[in-house]
Design a protein around this motif. Structure first.
Motif, PDB file in Angstrom:
ATOM      1  N   PRO A 145      51.178  28.897  42.422  1.00 38.75           N
ATOM      2  CA  PRO A 145      51.185  29.110  40.978  1.00 38.75           C
ATOM      3  C   PRO A 145      50.263  28.150  40.225  1.00 38.75           C
ATOM      4  O   PRO A 145      49.982  27.043  40.693  1.00 38.75           O
ATOM      5  N   LYS A 146      49.808  28.600  39.055  1.00 39.73           N
ATOM      6  CA  LYS A 146      49.109  27.708  38.130  1.00 39.73           C
ATOM      7  C   LYS A 146      50.150  26.713  37.650  1.00 39.73           C
ATOM      8  O   LYS A 146      51.303  27.073  37.420  1.00 39.73           O
ATOM      9  N   GLY A 147      49.770  25.451  37.540  1.00 38.93           N
ATOM     10  CA  GLY A 147      50.713  24.467  37.044  1.00 38.93           C
ATOM     11  C   GLY A 147      50.417  23.077  37.558  1.00 38.93           C
ATOM     12  O   GLY A 147      49.334  22.792  38.080  1.00 38.93           O
ATOM     13  N   GLU A 148      51.419  22.239  37.420  1.00 39.38           N
ATOM     14  CA  GLU A 148      51.273  20.845  37.805  1.00 39.38           C
ATOM     15  C   GLU A 148      51.609  20.663  39.286  1.00 39.38           C
ATOM     16  O   GLU A 148      52.560  21.250  39.789  1.00 39.38           O
ATOM     17  N   TYR A 149      50.808  19.819  39.954  1.00 37.44           N
ATOM     18  CA  TYR A 149      51.001  19.528  41.371  1.00 37.44           C
ATOM     19  C   TYR A 149      51.028  18.018  41.569  1.00 37.44           C
ATOM     20  O   TYR A 149      50.236  17.292  40.970  1.00 37.44           O
TER      21      TYR A 149
END
Length: 159
Positions: free
Chosen positions: A93-97
């Motif tokens: 998913p797009k987002g924070e890692y």
């Protein structure tokens, strides 16, 4: 926050060949042996080379994912293409890692080291975020000075 960073990533797709890990999730030696045997197999039988041929870049992904209550492990590449016998298309998913960087003598050592740091140190220290499941991956990015370098990427949400 010494051993990790938090980075925003666009969504991406990894195409991979996989295996079910049969060891108990607390049996790190058993899991590591299963992963090692799997990587030897995909290198020897040509599946890794077939993945590399359709890859969008030179990165090699070692993906861990729970699927239907099974612990799965995949050798994969970032691509929008497909192979008829590939095991799985894994959507990140797009987002924070949470990202942990490192280098080691071999890809296997790199993966084991990054996984240990990420789950043993970085995630417990990262009080502002939580890992709520979903696929995570070590990314072999290349070689320099005789060492393999790469990162572990774990999708997280703000706590």
């Amino acid at each position: 926050m010494g051993n990790y960073t938090l980075e925003e990533k666009d969504s991406f797709t990894v195409l991979g060949f996989g295996t079910e890990l049969k060891s108990d999730y607390t049996d790190y030696a058993g899991i590591n042996k299963e992963k090692s045997d799997f990587w030897l197999e995909v290198q020897k039988d040509g599946r890794l080379d077939r993945l590399k041929a359709v890859a969008a870049n030179d990165y090699i992904f070692a993906v861990n994912e729970a699927v239907n209550n099974k612990m799965m492990h995949y050798a994969g590449v970032m691509t929008d293409e497909s192979l008829p016998d590939a095991s799985r298309v894994i959507q990140f998913p797009k987002g924070e890692y949470l990202v942990v960087k490192g280098e080691a003598a071999t890809a296997e050592e790199l993966s084991n080291m990054l996984t240990g740091i990420a789950f043993g140190q970085a995630l417990p220290e990262a009080k502002e975020v939580s890992y709520v499941g979903g696929p995570n991956t070590t990314v072999e990015m290349g070689k320099r000075n005789g060492l393999v370098f790469g990162e572990m990427w774990i999708p997280v949400v703000r706590s």
